[in-house]
Design an enzyme around this catalytic site. Structure first.
Site, mmCIF file in Angstrom:
data_model
loop_
_atom_site.group_PDB
_atom_site.id
_atom_site.type_symbol
_atom_site.label_atom_id
_atom_site.label_comp_id
_atom_site.label_asym_id
_atom_site.label_seq_id
_atom_site.Cartn_x
_atom_site.Cartn_y
_atom_site.Cartn_z
ATOM 1 N N LYS A 71 15.553 -14.449 -1.291
ATOM 2 C CA LYS A 71 14.416 -14.923 -0.655
ATOM 3 C C LYS A 71 13.822 -16.527 -1.078
ATOM 4 O O LYS A 71 13.170 -17.156 -0.102
ATOM 5 C CB LYS A 71 13.364 -14.061 -1.470
ATOM 6 C CG LYS A 71 12.752 -13.073 -0.837
ATOM 7 C CD LYS A 71 11.570 -12.338 -1.746
ATOM 8 C CE LYS A 71 11.613 -12.392 -2.995
ATOM 9 N NZ LYS A 71 12.825 -11.626 -3.709
ATOM 10 N N THR A 73 15.858 -18.717 -1.129
ATOM 11 C CA THR A 73 16.740 -19.758 -0.303
ATOM 12 C C THR A 73 16.174 -19.684 1.098
ATOM 13 O O THR A 73 16.056 -20.825 1.569
ATOM 14 C CB THR A 73 18.199 -18.935 -0.349
ATOM 15 O OG1 THR A 73 18.783 -18.785 -1.385
ATOM 16 C CG2 THR A 73 19.064 -19.820 0.704
ATOM 17 N N ARG A 94 7.858 -20.032 -7.807
ATOM 18 C CA ARG A 94 7.969 -19.857 -9.155
ATOM 19 C C ARG A 94 8.759 -20.578 -9.968
ATOM 20 O O ARG A 94 9.857 -21.143 -9.179
ATOM 21 C CB ARG A 94 8.001 -18.322 -9.388
ATOM 22 C CG ARG A 94 6.734 -17.347 -8.972
ATOM 23 C CD ARG A 94 7.401 -15.960 -8.965
ATOM 24 N NE ARG A 94 8.503 -15.661 -8.413
ATOM 25 C CZ ARG A 94 9.210 -14.568 -8.579
ATOM 26 N NH1 ARG A 94 8.844 -13.490 -9.492
ATOM 27 N NH2 ARG A 94 10.456 -14.287 -7.808
ATOM 28 N N LYS A 105 21.161 -12.962 -12.916
ATOM 29 C CA LYS A 105 20.925 -12.984 -11.635
ATOM 30 C C LYS A 105 20.837 -14.487 -11.099
ATOM 31 O O LYS A 105 20.975 -14.936 -9.868
ATOM 32 C CB LYS A 105 19.269 -12.748 -11.649
ATOM 33 C CG LYS A 105 18.929 -12.385 -10.062
ATOM 34 C CD LYS A 105 17.657 -11.710 -9.907
ATOM 35 C CE LYS A 105 17.031 -12.130 -8.400
ATOM 36 N NZ LYS A 105 16.709 -13.446 -8.263
ATOM 37 N N ALA A 273 8.252 -10.054 -10.793
ATOM 38 C CA ALA A 273 7.322 -8.960 -9.908
ATOM 39 C C ALA A 273 7.647 -7.622 -10.285
ATOM 40 O O ALA A 273 7.142 -6.781 -9.965
ATOM 41 C CB ALA A 273 7.929 -9.199 -8.431
ATOM 42 N N PHE A 301 10.958 -9.914 -5.554
ATOM 43 C CA PHE A 301 11.470 -8.727 -5.209
ATOM 44 C C PHE A 301 10.922 -8.393 -3.795
ATOM 45 O O PHE A 301 10.594 -9.025 -3.093
ATOM 46 C CB PHE A 301 11.397 -7.658 -6.285
ATOM 47 C CG PHE A 301 12.136 -7.891 -7.594
ATOM 48 C CD1 PHE A 301 13.469 -8.426 -7.540
ATOM 49 C CD2 PHE A 301 11.548 -8.045 -8.768
ATOM 50 C CE1 PHE A 301 14.102 -8.573 -8.699
ATOM 51 C CE2 PHE A 301 12.122 -8.464 -9.754
ATOM 52 C CZ PHE A 301 13.447 -8.829 -10.006
ATOM 53 N N PHE A 381 25.310 -14.276 5.976
ATOM 54 C CA PHE A 381 26.483 -14.512 4.984
ATOM 55 C C PHE A 381 27.651 -14.427 5.828
ATOM 56 O O PHE A 381 27.845 -13.807 6.659
ATOM 57 C CB PHE A 381 26.498 -13.018 3.936
ATOM 58 C CG PHE A 381 25.866 -13.197 2.857
ATOM 59 C CD1 PHE A 381 24.246 -13.125 3.224
ATOM 60 C CD2 PHE A 381 26.121 -13.539 1.538
ATOM 61 C CE1 PHE A 381 23.370 -13.256 1.989
ATOM 62 C CE2 PHE A 381 25.403 -13.505 0.395
ATOM 63 C CZ PHE A 381 23.881 -13.606 0.610
ATOM 64 N N TRP A 409 21.089 -20.948 4.353
ATOM 65 C CA TRP A 409 22.062 -21.184 3.377
ATOM 66 C C TRP A 409 23.232 -22.191 3.684
ATOM 67 O O TRP A 409 23.644 -23.065 3.140
ATOM 68 C CB TRP A 409 22.635 -19.910 2.633
ATOM 69 C CG TRP A 409 23.354 -19.695 1.391
ATOM 70 C CD1 TRP A 409 23.168 -19.868 0.182
ATOM 71 C CD2 TRP A 409 25.039 -19.915 1.505
ATOM 72 N NE1 TRP A 409 24.000 -20.222 -0.643
ATOM 73 C CE2 TRP A 409 25.328 -20.050 0.227
ATOM 74 C CE3 TRP A 409 25.859 -19.855 2.493
ATOM 75 C CZ2 TRP A 409 26.581 -20.155 -0.053
ATOM 76 C CZ3 TRP A 409 27.263 -20.095 2.225
ATOM 77 C CH2 TRP A 409 27.550 -20.263 0.902
HETATM 78 P P1 ADP Z 1 16.147 -14.082 -4.393
HETATM 79 O O1 ADP Z 1 15.137 -15.191 -4.328
HETATM 80 O O2 ADP Z 1 16.121 -13.048 -3.336
HETATM 81 O O3 ADP Z 1 16.195 -13.504 -5.469
HETATM 82 P P2 ADP Z 1 18.030 -16.367 -3.852
HETATM 83 O O4 ADP Z 1 17.336 -17.002 -2.829
HETATM 84 O O5 ADP Z 1 17.690 -16.641 -5.634
HETATM 85 O O6 ADP Z 1 17.422 -14.876 -3.842
HETATM 86 O O7 ADP Z 1 19.380 -16.263 -3.854
HETATM 87 C C1 ADP Z 1 20.205 -15.417 -4.944
HETATM 88 C C2 ADP Z 1 21.712 -15.962 -4.738
HETATM 89 O O8 ADP Z 1 22.224 -15.874 -3.579
HETATM 90 C C3 ADP Z 1 21.984 -17.457 -4.812
HETATM 91 O O9 ADP Z 1 22.747 -17.745 -5.783
HETATM 92 C C4 ADP Z 1 22.165 -18.037 -3.288
HETATM 93 O O10 ADP Z 1 22.918 -19.139 -3.500
HETATM 94 C C5 ADP Z 1 22.937 -16.627 -3.146
HETATM 95 N N1 ADP Z 1 22.780 -16.801 -1.593
HETATM 96 C C6 ADP Z 1 21.559 -16.702 -0.969
HETATM 97 N N2 ADP Z 1 21.616 -16.580 0.360
HETATM 98 C C7 ADP Z 1 23.032 -16.731 0.728
HETATM 99 C C8 ADP Z 1 23.750 -16.589 1.675
HETATM 100 N N3 ADP Z 1 23.324 -16.737 3.182
HETATM 101 N N4 ADP Z 1 24.994 -16.849 1.693
HETATM 102 C C9 ADP Z 1 25.654 -16.819 0.703
HETATM 103 N N5 ADP Z 1 25.097 -16.949 -0.613
HETATM 104 C C10 ADP Z 1 23.839 -16.693 -0.371
#
Ligand code: ADP
Length: 555
Positions: A71, A73, A94, A105, A273, A301, A381, A409
């Site tokens: 999210k 990202t 946040r 996480k 959340a 979340f 991914f 990403w």
């Molecule tokens: P959320 O905000 O939903 O908790 P984040 O944006 O913090 O998720 O991402 C969680 C983890 O997943 C991070 O370490 C990020 O680098 C990784 N990540 C997010 N999108 C991708 C993607 N498309 N491919 C690989 N890793 C990803």
């Protein structure tokens, strides 16, 4: 080539002086309070602009895997995509808590080519806001124990002090403690406990206040416990709301940073959340609304948690509405919701996708219940297969919902241009935003409505303890507050094992806790804890710092 970590990617990025980012955001020099070269606090009183001209893009999600579904990202990448399309955009996020950073996480600064900078400083002690909140919270605990020690004029029942101490760490050993041991000179013994700082009412107050005077008033309203005859006692009765507000006078100012592509970002406040209301501060959102035409923000979340609370608590208190909801979905979370074990999520499995996609279906339905049209962002991914991608894209088209294969990403803003264009289409249409319940509806019926409408369950069951608390809450005049559900993030129900789109379940509320300063009643369900624990192998074991001060292992 070995794949670079988020931290390695961030370390290679070009970072601009924060003054240049402020200029881009139309923040005048007088409003800028520098914290080093790349961070600043913003004095909101020096800003001009009309908040109501701006459109708000809320990024929410389906039910996630423990790793998060991207999210933050997508929020960062989408704002960079708008930046590429030459829109006047700001992102509001946040701030991270050290609990998840050290735990499992990770941080909260996005990932890959879609991150906010300086990621290390944002993830560790960012401008001291969480420290200030922790200190204010624990100062109040000290004032309470001191009051009891010096004669207890307010007649506080030491067994009914509801105010807890906090720490910005996952520390299960502190969930329940006894304080005041050691004889009369060490205070009055009583049971106490620690929450994580992000669950502190002061965090919620800071995130829902409109300015320092409003903050002070809300701090005064906080209920700290009950008298022997069960009357609520507030912080104001201890005459300490002024001192608490003073401790927070810098923390209340939003923090300006930048994305890797130079989009201005405000990062401020960080309640979780699942155990709190899950949105960045209203001050940051409103500041961004003042400055930009489009504000991209996230709630924690899924749409069942942060999303619901964004609508029913934050947007209501802030008197604004989201204009579109971006729902982040990933193939791995869809497979997990289709019954695949965590360790097998890397294997292609279209059958599991077919089972799990009902989860996304419910989140699409939820957005529409609030009268806001969703756009699904399928966070791509590199390990996903074409067959899996096509299945999700085709399914969304069949459901008549916009969908974009989002590659921020991997590619940064460029990978989110299609998503941005689809979001713009929705922004051009009028939305009929509505809250799900009226404030006059009794508390238990508000919860019942959330369970039925948002979670898809049969209704709510209150334990005997919760029923008693409900009666007290209503008798004390707090029945018209909105509800802040504390619930597992993994399931639409209160049972983290019920994945997909469970049906026929009821949700059990085991405890109700009034947060009169923040202005909501927390309903605790399932096993959800307001002080999390660390996993067997915490992320901390991969972290290190070198002699020159460079760090590693922050993801
Ligand atoms: P959320 O905000 O939903 O908790 P984040 O944006 O913090 O998720 O991402 C969680 C983890 O997943 C991070 O370490 C990020 O680098 C990784 N990540 C997010 N999108 C991708 C993607 N498309 N491919 C690989 N890793 C990803």
């Amino acid at each position: 080539m070995a794949h670079l970590t988020d931290q390695e990617i961030a370390a290679k990025a070009d970072i601009q002086p924060i003054e240049d980012i402020a200029a881009k955001a139309n923040i005048p020099n007088e409003a800028l309070e520098l914290h080093g070269k790349h961070k600043a606090k913003v004095d909101i009183h020096q800003l001009e602009g009309d908040e109501n001209k701006s459109k708000v893009v809320l990024v929410s999600a389906m039910n996630p895997t423990p790793a998060g579904e991207g999210k933050s990202t997508v929020t960062v990448g989408l704002s960079d995509a708008f930046n590429k399309l030459e829109k006047n955009v700001m992102v509001a996020l946040r701030e991270p808590s050290l609990g998840p950073v050290m735990g499992v996480k990770g941080g909260a600064t996005g990932g890959g080519q879609a991150q906010v900078l300086p990621m290390e400083e944002i993830n560790l002690h960012f401008n001291g806001d969480l420290h200030a909140i922790t200190t204010a919270n624990n100062a109040l605990s000290a004032f309470i124990d001191n009051h009891i020690h010096h004669g207890n004029k307010l007649n506080l029942d030491p067994r009914r002090v509801s105010w807890k101490r906090v720490l910005d760490m996952n520390d299960r050993a502190l969930r329940q403690v006894v304080v005041g041991l050691g004889g009369p000179s060490r205070g009055v013994p009583r049971e106490d406990g620690f929450n994580i700082t992000v669950a502190s009412e002061i965090m919620a107050v800071l995130c829902l206040a409109t300015d320092i005077m409003d903050l002070k008033a809300k701090l005064g309203e906080m209920v700290i416990g009950y008298t022997y005859d069960r009357k609520p006692v507030t912080a104001k009765e201890l005459e300490v709301e002024g001192a608490l507000a003073l401790l927070l006078k810098e923390a209340i100012k939003p923090n300006l940073v930048q994305t890797m592509e130079g989009t201005p970002a405000l990062i401020h406040g960080g309640p979780f959340a699942n155990i709190a209301h899950g949105c960045n501060s209203l001050i940051a959102t409103n500041t961004a609304r003042k400055l930009a035409d489009i504000v991209v923000t996230e709630s924690g979340f899924g749409s069942d948690l942060g999303g619901e609370k964004f609508m029913n608590i934050k947007a209501r208190k802030g008197d604004f509405k989201p204009d579109v909801i971006v729902l982040v979905a990933t193939i791995r979370a869809l497979k997990m919701n289709g019954g695949v074990a965590k360790d097998d999520l890397g294997e292609a499995n279209v059958d599991a996708l077919k089972e799990g996609i009902v989860n996304l279906g419910k989140h699409i339905e939820n957005a529409r219940k609030f009268g806001v049209e969703p756009v699904v962002a399928l966070n791509d991914f590199v390990t996903d297969t074409d067959e899996e991608r096509d299945f999700v894209l085709d399914w969304c088209k069949e459901q008549n919902v916009r969908v974009s294969l989002t590659q921020v990403w991997e590619k940064g803003g460029e990978g989110g241009v299609d998503l941005a264009n689809q979001v713009l289409e929705v922004l051009d249409q009028p939305q009929e935003f509505k809250h799900l319940y009226d404030l006059e509806t009794p508390i238990d019926q508000k919860i019942d409505k959330i369970v039925k409408e948002v979670y898809g369950g049969e209704g709510v069951v209150l334990t005997a303890k919760a029923q008693k608390q409900l009666a007290e809450i209503e008798a004390n005049g707090f029945g018209n507050l909105p509800v802040c559900m504390a619930k597992s993030q993994y399931s639409l129900s209160d049972d983290p094992k019920k994945l997909g789109r469970p049906e026929g379940f009821t949700v059990t509320v085991r405890e109700l806790d009034v947060k009169a300063g923040a202005g909501f009643v927390v309903a605790l369900t399932g096993d959800i804890m307001t002080m999390p624990g660390l996993p067997k192998q915490p992320s901390a074991v991969n972290m290190d710092v070198a002699a020159d001060g460079t760090s590693k292992g922050l993801f």
